[in-house]
Design a protein around this motif. Sequence first.
Motif, PDB file in Angstrom:
ATOM      1  N   ASP A   1      49.832  21.333 -54.406  1.00 24.57           N
ATOM      2  CA  ASP A   1      48.525  20.806 -53.980  1.00 24.57           C
ATOM      3  C   ASP A   1      47.577  20.644 -55.176  1.00 24.57           C
ATOM      4  O   ASP A   1      46.804  19.689 -55.233  1.00 24.57           O
ATOM      5  N   ILE A   2      47.666  21.589 -56.112  1.00 31.73           N
ATOM      6  CA  ILE A   2      46.815  21.497 -57.307  1.00 31.73           C
ATOM      7  C   ILE A   2      47.175  20.244 -58.115  1.00 31.73           C
ATOM      8  O   ILE A   2      46.302  19.479 -58.526  1.00 31.73           O
ATOM      9  N   PHE A   3      48.478  20.023 -58.300  1.00 30.20           N
ATOM     10  CA  PHE A   3      48.899  18.835 -59.050  1.00 30.20           C
ATOM     11  C   PHE A   3      48.500  17.555 -58.319  1.00 30.20           C
ATOM     12  O   PHE A   3      48.098  16.576 -58.941  1.00 30.20           O
ATOM     13  N   ALA A   4      48.630  17.580 -57.008  1.00 32.35           N
ATOM     14  CA  ALA A   4      48.244  16.390 -56.231  1.00 32.35           C
ATOM     15  C   ALA A   4      46.756  16.113 -56.434  1.00 32.35           C
ATOM     16  O   ALA A   4      46.325  14.969 -56.564  1.00 32.35           O
ATOM     17  N   GLU A   5      45.967  17.176 -56.480  1.00 32.36           N
ATOM     18  CA  GLU A   5      44.536  17.054 -56.718  1.00 32.36           C
ATOM     19  C   GLU A   5      44.265  16.514 -58.129  1.00 32.36           C
ATOM     20  O   GLU A   5      43.463  15.595 -58.325  1.00 32.36           O
ATOM     21  N   TRP A   6      44.965  17.075 -59.109  1.00 26.87           N
ATOM     22  CA  TRP A   6      44.817  16.604 -60.498  1.00 26.87           C
ATOM     23  C   TRP A   6      45.151  15.120 -60.595  1.00 26.87           C
ATOM     24  O   TRP A   6      44.608  14.388 -61.420  1.00 26.87           O
ATOM     25  N   ASN A   7      46.076  14.693 -59.744  1.00 29.16           N
ATOM     26  CA  ASN A   7      46.517  13.297 -59.820  1.00 29.16           C
ATOM     27  C   ASN A   7      45.447  12.314 -59.347  1.00 29.16           C
ATOM     28  O   ASN A   7      45.625  11.104 -59.448  1.00 29.16           O
ATOM     29  N   THR A   8      44.348  12.826 -58.854  1.00 30.78           N
ATOM     30  CA  THR A   8      43.263  11.926 -58.457  1.00 30.78           C
ATOM     31  C   THR A   8      42.213  11.804 -59.574  1.00 30.78           C
ATOM     32  O   THR A   8      41.247  11.072 -59.431  1.00 30.78           O
ATOM     33  N   GLY A   9      42.398  12.537 -60.668  1.00 30.76           N
ATOM     34  CA  GLY A   9      41.403  12.516 -61.745  1.00 30.76           C
ATOM     35  C   GLY A   9      41.945  11.962 -63.047  1.00 30.76           C
ATOM     36  O   GLY A   9      42.846  11.121 -63.045  1.00 30.76           O
ATOM     37  N   GLU A  10      41.407  12.466 -64.164  1.00 34.58           N
ATOM     38  CA  GLU A  10      41.759  11.902 -65.467  1.00 34.58           C
ATOM     39  C   GLU A  10      43.214  12.148 -65.857  1.00 34.58           C
ATOM     40  O   GLU A  10      43.727  11.505 -66.770  1.00 34.58           O
ATOM     41  N   LEU A  11      43.894  13.055 -65.157  1.00 39.65           N
ATOM     42  CA  LEU A  11      45.312  13.310 -65.448  1.00 39.65           C
ATOM     43  C   LEU A  11      46.248  12.412 -64.640  1.00 39.65           C
ATOM     44  O   LEU A  11      47.468  12.520 -64.763  1.00 39.65           O
ATOM     45  N   GLU A  12      45.677  11.551 -63.817  1.00 41.03           N
ATOM     46  CA  GLU A  12      46.497  10.711 -62.929  1.00 41.03           C
ATOM     47  C   GLU A  12      47.649  10.045 -63.676  1.00 41.03           C
ATOM     48  O   GLU A  12      47.434   9.308 -64.631  1.00 41.03           O
ATOM     49  N   SER A  13      48.867  10.358 -63.237  1.00 44.71           N
ATOM     50  CA  SER A  13      50.048   9.809 -63.905  1.00 44.71           C
ATOM     51  C   SER A  13      51.276  10.023 -63.035  1.00 44.71           C
ATOM     52  O   SER A  13      51.284  10.860 -62.132  1.00 44.71           O
ATOM     53  N   TYR A  14      52.291   9.263 -63.347  1.00 42.31           N
ATOM     54  CA  TYR A  14      53.558   9.369 -62.628  1.00 42.31           C
ATOM     55  C   TYR A  14      54.136  10.782 -62.721  1.00 42.31           C
ATOM     56  O   TYR A  14      54.592  11.352 -61.721  1.00 42.31           O
TER      57      TYR A  14
END
Length: 481
Positions: free
Chosen positions: A217-230
């Motif tokens: 869930d944390i990574f999914a959250e990060w994926n909505t911000g500046e870390l968004e990546s495949y």
Amino acid sequence: PTANIGVVGLAVMGSNLARNLASREGNTVAVYNRSRSKTDELVAEHPEAGFVPAFSYEEFAAALQKPRTALIMVKAGAPTDAVIESLMEVFEPGDIIIDGGNSLFTDTIRREKAVRERGFNFVGMGVSGGEEGALHGPSLMPGGPDEAWVTLAPILRSIAAVAPDGEPCVTHVGHDGAGHFVKMVHNGIEYADMQLIAEAYDLIRRGTGKTPAEIADIFAEWNTGELESYLIEITAEVLRQVDAETGKPLVDVILDSAGAKGTGAWTVQTALDLGVPVSGIAEATFARSLSSHREQRAVSGGLPGPAEDAFTVDDANAFVEQVRLALYASKIVAYSQGFDEIRAGAAQYGWTIDLGAISKIWRAGCIIRAQFLNRIADAYAAEPNLEVLLTAPYFVDALGRAQGAWRHIVGTAATAGIPAPAFSSSLAYYDGLRAKRLPAALIQAQRDFFGAHTYQRIDKPGTFHTLWSGDRTEVEAEDTH
Ligand code: NDP
């Protein structure tokens, strides 16, 4: 002849690229594979593609319109040389031979020269994105002569991945081996990115006791911000996966021994030759090697470490945010180092490489695709001759926001006895670049002491040597060059 392009080598990559090509308006694709069964299967399974099957190199050449264009997708190394040789026997001068395999760029330089001398055009092309990318749109990094690019550009643009702004993820990287060089560095950055994500996961798990599903869930959250990546996106999916047999998180039943196919090592070896400090990529590559030395790890488990309770996190949310910042800062370093290697390679091999264009063609189709690449493109657009990528204003600002947390996390990992090689080497690189003065002065003096290697002074020009085994006076040294 009916086909405008042909593919040789119909394993996963070749057959998917052939299907991708065939799906584009105006293309008719000839296909050939050493063993006939793969050709038969591909043609039978995809009647919609309208493939023109060939069962010998002669038939393959006869099926292609002139100038012939052939894309080779076979095992890198000797098989690629064998296929190139066979194609030259049946092709005519002016025809184009593309090697889309993961070839070492020095092989591509050699091949381009040999093939050109016999009158053919040779294009070494990096292909990224794995089998899915090959089928739906890869990131393509072609090198080779300008003349071949003119012919290939429309075809390659039509099959490449499309970036969010509509631009196809392909550009003429540079001459001869430039495309494979850039693909190699892409893979090196991929190693660093993956290691950094793994370190972030490990720290969060061991620091907060969260489960893999919670960390997903944390990574999914990060994926909505500046870390968004495949890579962040798939990490969330991987961490959520439960093993059907044991009911445990899949990540807990997978052997913790990372494999490698060698492109990370190539990136590091090449960087050593060029004298480029790609320390984050190197640590990521070495971390995989360390993990795979199971015999050494088995005898090392009893080595002294900090007390078990040395690692306590009071505020889990704050800690997770610090890890995120450390990850982002380290990622900036990894990309900065990778682009530094491309710059140095271009200077060494005489390529003109547009670094901004490279960051743009990695925005879709490839494994390191990320939002972040737009920031790199912006940085090079504002300053094409940027000496150090991470000194671009946007990154300076990001590093300013992150550096406190980054230091805290590296310190915490060291105190807790948790390996964070990529986090910590990236920080050391950052501080090395920043330093007003490095202890390299002492190293120069040591070198002069034992080997009379001489040194330069900060206060006057010239080359000097101290008579260490004599009266220790300083003499002006002869220029040994
Ligand atoms: P493989 O690397 O497994 O290679 C298998 C193919 O090579 C088969 O078509 C095989 O023919 C052919 N081949 C092997 N030796 C010879 C030879 N001496 N003469 C003629 N053909 C030969 O296939 P992949 O599809 O995985 O990869 C193809 C290339 O693309 C490789 O260079 C790989 O590194 C690169 N690549 C792979 C990616 C991936 O995600 N897999 C991503 C990007 C690039 P046969 O059927 O007769 O054995």
